[in-house]
Design a protein around this motif. Structure first.
Motif, short mmCIF file in Angstrom:
data_model
loop_
_atom_site.label_atom_id
_atom_site.label_comp_id
_atom_site.label_asym_id
_atom_site.label_seq_id
_atom_site.Cartn_x
_atom_site.Cartn_y
_atom_site.Cartn_z
N GLU A 145 0.84 -1.20 0.00
CA GLU A 145 0.00 0.00 0.00
C GLU A 145 0.87 1.26 0.00
O GLU A 145 0.58 2.23 -0.71
CB GLU A 145 -0.91 0.01 1.22
CG GLU A 145 -2.00 -1.04 1.18
CD GLU A 145 -2.77 -1.12 2.49
OE1 GLU A 145 -2.62 -0.20 3.33
OE2 GLU A 145 -3.50 -2.10 2.66
N PHE A 146 1.94 1.24 0.79
CA PHE A 146 2.84 2.38 0.86
C PHE A 146 3.49 2.65 -0.49
O PHE A 146 3.52 3.79 -0.97
CB PHE A 146 3.91 2.13 1.93
CG PHE A 146 4.92 3.22 2.06
CD1 PHE A 146 4.58 4.44 2.62
CD2 PHE A 146 6.21 3.04 1.60
CE1 PHE A 146 5.51 5.45 2.74
CE2 PHE A 146 7.15 4.04 1.72
CZ PHE A 146 6.80 5.25 2.28
N TYR A 147 4.00 1.61 -1.15
CA TYR A 147 4.64 1.79 -2.45
C TYR A 147 3.63 2.17 -3.53
O TYR A 147 3.98 2.88 -4.47
CB TYR A 147 5.45 0.56 -2.83
CG TYR A 147 6.74 0.50 -2.06
CD1 TYR A 147 7.75 1.41 -2.29
CD2 TYR A 147 6.94 -0.44 -1.06
CE1 TYR A 147 8.93 1.40 -1.58
CE2 TYR A 147 8.12 -0.48 -0.33
CZ TYR A 147 9.10 0.44 -0.60
OH TYR A 147 10.27 0.43 0.11
N GLU A 148 2.40 1.73 -3.39
CA GLU A 148 1.38 2.15 -4.35
C GLU A 148 1.10 3.65 -4.21
O GLU A 148 0.94 4.35 -5.20
CB GLU A 148 0.09 1.35 -4.13
CG GLU A 148 -1.02 1.69 -5.10
CD GLU A 148 -0.65 1.47 -6.55
OE1 GLU A 148 -1.09 2.28 -7.38
OE2 GLU A 148 0.09 0.52 -6.87
N ARG A 149 1.07 4.14 -2.97
CA ARG A 149 0.89 5.58 -2.75
C ARG A 149 2.07 6.37 -3.33
O ARG A 149 1.89 7.42 -3.94
CB ARG A 149 0.74 5.90 -1.27
CG ARG A 149 -0.57 5.44 -0.70
CD ARG A 149 -0.86 5.98 0.68
NE ARG A 149 0.33 6.19 1.49
CZ ARG A 149 0.44 5.86 2.76
NH1 ARG A 149 -0.55 5.29 3.38
NH2 ARG A 149 1.55 6.09 3.43
N ILE A 150 3.30 5.87 -3.12
CA ILE A 150 4.49 6.53 -3.68
C ILE A 150 4.40 6.57 -5.20
O ILE A 150 4.67 7.60 -5.83
CB ILE A 150 5.77 5.83 -3.23
CG1 ILE A 150 6.02 6.08 -1.75
CG2 ILE A 150 6.98 6.29 -4.05
CD1 ILE A 150 7.19 5.32 -1.19
N HIS A 151 3.99 5.46 -5.80
CA HIS A 151 3.86 5.40 -7.26
C HIS A 151 2.83 6.42 -7.74
O HIS A 151 3.05 7.12 -8.75
CB HIS A 151 3.48 4.00 -7.71
CG HIS A 151 3.20 3.90 -9.17
ND1 HIS A 151 4.17 4.02 -10.13
CD2 HIS A 151 2.03 3.73 -9.85
CE1 HIS A 151 3.64 3.92 -11.32
NE2 HIS A 151 2.34 3.75 -11.18
N GLN A 152 1.70 6.54 -7.04
CA GLN A 152 0.67 7.48 -7.45
C GLN A 152 1.18 8.92 -7.34
O GLN A 152 0.89 9.76 -8.20
CB GLN A 152 -0.60 7.29 -6.62
CG GLN A 152 -1.75 8.12 -7.12
CD GLN A 152 -2.11 7.81 -8.56
OE1 GLN A 152 -2.20 6.65 -8.96
NE2 GLN A 152 -2.29 8.85 -9.37
N VAL A 153 1.94 9.23 -6.30
CA VAL A 153 2.52 10.56 -6.15
C VAL A 153 3.47 10.85 -7.31
O VAL A 153 3.48 11.95 -7.88
CB VAL A 153 3.23 10.72 -4.79
CG1 VAL A 153 4.08 11.97 -4.76
CG2 VAL A 153 2.21 10.75 -3.67
N ASP A 209 1.35 11.56 -10.38
CA ASP A 209 0.75 12.89 -10.26
C ASP A 209 1.79 13.99 -10.48
O ASP A 209 1.52 14.98 -11.15
CB ASP A 209 0.10 13.07 -8.89
CG ASP A 209 -1.11 12.18 -8.70
OD1 ASP A 209 -1.64 11.66 -9.71
OD2 ASP A 209 -1.52 12.00 -7.54
#
Length: 112
Positions: A15-23, A26
């Motif tokens: 979940e953490f790396y998915e958030r980093i990828h989304q940032v 963006d």
């Protein structure tokens, strides 16, 4: 044999790396709309190329290896000091040549 990492830790890290990828995605779109081909982009490009052209024209022939070694040392020290300045929030860069994310762990709210 017991697992070294639990399923919960694996899910949390995913979940953490998915958030980093989304940032990162963006930021790429932000960079493309607000930096690419604007004056900050051209300034960064010029500051990346012009010093090398000047060095190539005025260097002392025959001592390129010594000059490149000293320059590499200077780049390593300057990059390290720049990294520390960014980490501690002393400065930031609004226009970048490439859309890379620089992590600032001491920024308020970064871990929320």
């Amino acid at each position: 044999m017991p697992r070294l990492i639990s399923k919960d830790e694996i899910n949390n890290s995913e979940e953490f790396y998915e958030r980093i990828h989304q940032v990162q995605v963006d930021y790429f779109y932000y960079w493309k709309e607000h930096t690419l081909w604007h004056k900050e982009f051209w300034l960064s490009l010029a500051l990346a190329i012009i010093p090398w052209l000047i060095w190539f024209l005025i260097r002392k022939r025959g001592s390129e290896a010594r000059l490149l070694l000293a320059g590499a040392f200077g780049i390593i020290v300057a990059s390290w000091l720049d990294f520390l300045g960014i980490i501690f929030g002393l400065w930031h860069y609004s226009g970048r040549l490439l859309p890379t994310i620089r992590f600032q762990p001491f920024s308020p709210g970064i871990f929320r």
